[in-house]
Design an enzyme around this catalytic site. Structure first.
Site, PDB file in Angstrom:
ATOM      1  N   ASP A 279      12.887  50.707 -89.756  1.00  0.00           N
ATOM      2  CA  ASP A 279      11.818  50.522 -88.749  1.00  0.00           C
ATOM      3  C   ASP A 279      10.430  50.985 -89.198  1.00  0.00           C
ATOM      4  OD1 ASP A 279      14.149  49.851 -87.459  1.00  0.00           O
ATOM      5  OD2 ASP A 279      13.926  51.244 -85.784  1.00  0.00           O
TER       6      ASP A 279
ATOM      7  N   ASP B 103      13.057  47.081 -85.385  1.00  0.00           N
ATOM      8  CA  ASP B 103      13.294  47.201 -83.950  1.00  0.00           C
ATOM      9  C   ASP B 103      12.677  45.944 -83.320  1.00  0.00           C
ATOM     10  OD1 ASP B 103      14.540  49.045 -82.161  1.00  0.00           O
ATOM     11  OD2 ASP B 103      12.589  49.784 -81.461  1.00  0.00           O
TER      12      ASP B 103
ATOM     13  N   HIS C 144      12.643  44.141 -79.812  1.00  0.00           N
ATOM     14  CA  HIS C 144      13.006  44.082 -78.395  1.00  0.00           C
ATOM     15  C   HIS C 144      12.398  42.875 -77.684  1.00  0.00           C
ATOM     16  CE1 HIS C 144      14.659  48.073 -78.674  1.00  0.00           C
ATOM     17  NE2 HIS C 144      13.502  48.656 -78.909  1.00  0.00           N
TER      18      HIS C 144
ATOM     19  N   HIS D 234       7.476  48.891 -76.726  1.00  0.00           N
ATOM     20  CA  HIS D 234       7.224  48.934 -78.173  1.00  0.00           C
ATOM     21  C   HIS D 234       8.003  47.848 -78.887  1.00  0.00           C
ATOM     22  CE1 HIS D 234      10.995  51.174 -77.731  1.00  0.00           C
ATOM     23  NE2 HIS D 234      11.271  50.792 -78.965  1.00  0.00           N
TER      24      HIS D 234
ATOM     25  N   LYS E 187      17.306  44.429 -84.665  1.00  0.00           N
ATOM     26  CA  LYS E 187      18.193  45.115 -83.718  1.00  0.00           C
ATOM     27  C   LYS E 187      17.443  45.369 -82.422  1.00  0.00           C
ATOM     28  CE  LYS E 187      16.785  49.624 -85.494  1.00  0.00           C
ATOM     29  NZ  LYS E 187      16.198  50.221 -84.294  1.00  0.00           N
TER      30      LYS E 187
ATOM     31  N   CYS F 226      16.304  56.492 -84.940  1.00  0.00           N
ATOM     32  CA  CYS F 226      16.928  55.367 -85.630  1.00  0.00           C
ATOM     33  C   CYS F 226      17.438  55.715 -87.021  1.00  0.00           C
ATOM     34  CB  CYS F 226      15.968  54.189 -85.658  1.00  0.00           C
ATOM     35  SG  CYS F 226      15.710  53.543 -83.986  1.00  0.00           S
TER      36      CYS F 226
END
Ligand code: VGL
Ligand code: ZN
Length: 207
Positions: free
Chosen positions: A8, A48, A50, A83, A108, A153
């Site tokens: 990340d 990351d 989302h 984020h 992810k 993470c």
């Protein structure tokens, strides 16, 4: 087969990002030195990733503020600022990261109903990302990890690597990583060490 796993290293976790990790951008030159070192047969990076309105965002829970505890799908969940929303600047790798050296990107955190700190599986351990199968198929025998954030993470990815890749040597590169909370970082390093992760510096990795 030696692999480097960069966790990340995204704008969102750097000083101008939406979930800034103190000095998060300082991992970039160290990560680049590792990427460029020729010491690794395979370089993997997680991202990351989302959807807007993800259930880990405080904004998805009326009355909740970032960094308070809340609930997600019946389990305690840290409420984060919005984020790393997919395809936004916040979710991109840091612009100075040598992304051309990355062989494989594991995204992810796409499921809005569960968070995914680990690059290997969701926090509820139900869904796998496929990264363990990928590394196994590539014949990886040694895995070095680093990145952001050490106490979230990076830690969960390291612990899952030990558990899901039996026989693989797992090392955490401390100076190529930064964390959110100093006490959390210390606890994370202790926990990783206890669970079989070797703690090293980038000088050891480059030696
Ligand atoms: C992370 C909190 C929320 C991380 C990701 O990359 O450590 N932390 N999402
Ligand atoms: Zn996240």
């Amino acid at each position: 087969m030696k692999a480097l796993l960069l966790i990340d290293i995204q704008n969102g976790f750097c000083p101008d990002g939406n979930l800034p990790v103190p000095d998060g951008d300082q991992v970039v030159p160290v990560a680049n030195a590792l990427i460029d070192s020729g010491r690794y047969d395979l370089i993997v990076a997680s991202q990351d990733w989302h959807p807007a309105g993800h259930g880990s965002f405080a904004s998805a829970h009326p009355g909740k503020k970032p960094f308070e505890m809340g609930m997600l799908s019946g389990k305690p969940q840290m409420m984060w600022p919005d984020h790393c929303v997919q395809n936004t600047e916040d979710a991109m790798f840091h612009p100075d990261l040598n992304a051309s050296g990355i062989d494989f990107v594991q995204q992810k955190g796409q499921n809005p109903a569960v968070d995914s700190y680990s690059a290997f599986r969701d926090n509820d351990q139900a869904a796998l990302t496929g990264l363990a199968a990928y590394l196994r198929a590539e014949g990886v025998t040694a895995l070095d990890l680093c990145g952001l954030a050490t106490d979230y993470c990076v830690k969960f990815s390291a612990l899952d690597a030990v558990e899901m890749l039996p026989g693989v040597t797992v090392r955490f590169i401390e100076d190529a990583s930064r964390g959110i909370d100093p006490a959390g970082v210390k606890a994370a390093i202790d926990e990783m060490r206890t669970r079989g992760v070797t703690i090293i510096g980038s000088q050891d990795a480059l030696a």
